[in-house]
Design a protein around this motif. Structure first.
Motif, short mmCIF file in Angstrom:
data_model
loop_
_atom_site.label_atom_id
_atom_site.label_comp_id
_atom_site.label_asym_id
_atom_site.label_seq_id
_atom_site.Cartn_x
_atom_site.Cartn_y
_atom_site.Cartn_z
N ASN A 1 1.29 7.14 -6.20
CA ASN A 1 0.71 8.24 -5.28
C ASN A 1 0.00 8.85 -6.25
N ILE A 2 -0.56 8.51 -7.19
CA ILE A 2 -1.23 9.58 -8.15
C ILE A 2 -2.57 9.76 -7.98
N GLY B 1 4.10 11.23 -2.03
CA GLY B 1 4.78 10.16 -1.83
C GLY B 1 5.71 10.05 -0.51
N GLY B 2 5.61 10.99 0.32
CA GLY B 2 6.52 11.26 1.42
C GLY B 2 8.12 11.21 0.95
N GLU B 3 8.97 10.23 1.60
CA GLU B 3 10.14 10.04 1.21
C GLU B 3 10.55 9.03 -0.08
N ASN C 1 -0.74 3.63 -9.55
CA ASN C 1 -1.74 3.56 -8.23
C ASN C 1 -1.93 4.58 -7.68
N ALA C 2 -3.14 4.51 -7.21
CA ALA C 2 -3.77 5.73 -6.25
C ALA C 2 -2.70 6.13 -4.99
N SER C 3 -2.42 5.19 -4.28
CA SER C 3 -1.70 5.02 -3.28
C SER C 3 -1.07 3.86 -2.80
N VAL C 4 -0.13 3.83 -1.98
CA VAL C 4 0.67 2.82 -1.61
C VAL C 4 0.67 2.54 0.13
N PRO C 5 0.73 1.49 0.54
CA PRO C 5 0.72 1.16 2.06
C PRO C 5 2.25 2.31 2.51
N GLU C 6 2.07 2.22 3.78
CA GLU C 6 3.41 2.96 4.57
C GLU C 6 4.44 2.35 4.48
N HIS C 7 4.42 0.64 4.45
CA HIS C 7 5.50 0.24 4.69
C HIS C 7 6.26 0.00 2.91
N TYR C 8 5.56 0.68 2.04
CA TYR C 8 6.04 0.61 0.63
C TYR C 8 7.54 1.23 0.41
N THR C 9 8.48 0.84 0.20
CA THR C 9 9.77 1.57 -0.11
C THR C 9 10.08 1.70 -1.45
N LYS C 10 11.06 2.36 -1.80
CA LYS C 10 11.41 2.73 -3.05
C LYS C 10 11.73 1.51 -3.87
N ASP C 11 12.76 0.49 -3.50
CA ASP C 11 12.86 -0.76 -3.94
C ASP C 11 11.56 -1.30 -4.75
#
Length: 335
Positions: A228-229, A202-204, A156-166
């Motif tokens: 986050n590619i 990718g932040g955290e 994915n180009a990016s993911v929303p802020e609420h996206y968690t590692k799970d």
């Protein structure tokens, strides 16, 4: 015959399916909707010629005008709605996940087995994508010999802020788990999850991830998630067989060789990449229901199996060990 459909959940995917049902596929009309946000449901219904807005999903299912149900609501609500639709004897198309725990999936399976015939289909749309279908045709033909390794990439180009590692497992890789089972025709029996050097964008998040799975016959499956590619939405798949390899290629795209470079168009996001698969998925579901045929799409068992693999993947992600995938006995209804 026109199939009258009730839609539970009118968020992004619900609205996209409603657009598909009313503007793209044939043989269906949307006659009832509901959403946790009543204002959204009313706004969506205002664009439909004859749709009733219900306060709850249960009311949609109970509506006498509704022949079949689409569940597009929040994942944890799926179990209750699917079980209610089965109890009402109405076919139900449930967007993934079928439910958010293996136990909840098992409850749906038990309800469907008790009913005695298949009513549930899960929205694993990759099975309807022409590139994946072409890849499966090659694998099934034996053209590349027995599969030994399958590489699956989900970027994915990016993911929303609420996206968690799970979510890299339960929201993203779940599609790769299902398509692997379908493509190879066997169950997954173990998984390991390895986190790469983190992407600074990718932040955290622990991103990317590499998942190594094993099938019943010993095929190794590598699933990469890189969410986050930035360069686009890119789906990869390659089967390494005993006598050759077969890899996904987006039909109709042109590889350009120019200025010492090789390039190929890359979709902007999942909607562009799989829009046709969503169309075919719903059209084939409608056609089978109209013909009174046994549903052939992803079943409740498929939804359950994907969820069990997700749970094992999350355990492997946090524990760092190889985790066995135990599905239990498969009811004859799904054989």
């Amino acid at each position: 015959m026109t199939l009258r459909i009730g839609v539970i959940g009118t968020g992004m995917i619900g609205q996209d399916h409603i657009r598909r049902l009313t503007q793209v596929v044939s043989g269906a009309e949307v006659v009832a909707v509901s959403d946790a946000n009543e204002l959204v449901a009313k706004e969506v219904a205002s664009r439909l010629p004859d749709a009733t807005v219900h306060a709850t999903g249960e009311e949609v299912i109970a509506d006498d005008r509704v022949d079949a149900v689409l569940v597009c609501s929040w994942g944890p609500s799926h179990e209750a709605y699917v079980v209610a639709a089965v109890a009402a004897g109405k076919p139900v198309f449930c967007e993934k996940p079928l439910a958010t725990t293996p136990e909840a999936c098992r409850n749906i399976i038990a309800a469907e087995v008790a009913h005695g015939s298949r009513l549930v289909q899960v929205g694993f749309m990759r099975r309807y994508d022409e590139s994946y279908r072409a890849l499966k045709q090659v694998v099934d033909s034996g053209q590349v010999g027995a599969p030994l390794i399958y590489y699956s990439g989900h970027r994915n180009a990016s993911v929303p802020e609420h996206y968690t590692k799970d979510m890299a497992i339960v929201d993203t890789a779940v599609h790769d788990f299902d398509i692997t089972r379908w493509l190879l025709g066997e169950e997954l029996v173990a998984i390991r999850v390895i986190a790469a050097k983190p992407n600074s964008l990718g932040g955290e998040l622990q991103d990317p991830l590499l998942m190594i799975l094993e099938t019943e016959s010993g095929v190794l499956v590598n699933v990469e998630t890189s969410v986050n590619i930035r360069y686009g939405y890119d789906i990869r798949g390659e089967v390494v067989g005993e006598t050759g390899t077969a890899a996904l290629a987006d039909r109709g795209h042109v590889v350009v060789r120019s200025a010492h470079r090789v390039g190929v168009p890359v979709p902007e996001d999942w909607r562009e990449r799989f829009i046709a698969a969503y169309d075919v998925e719903l059209q084939e579901w409608i056609n089978e229901l109209a013909a009174g045929a046994v549903l052939s799409g992803p079943s409740a068992w498929d939804g359950y199996a994907a969820q069990v693999v997700c749970d094992a993947g999350v355990s492997a992600l946090y524990g760092g060990d190889r985790v066995e995938i135990v599905l239990g006995d498969k009811p004859a209804l799904y054989s």
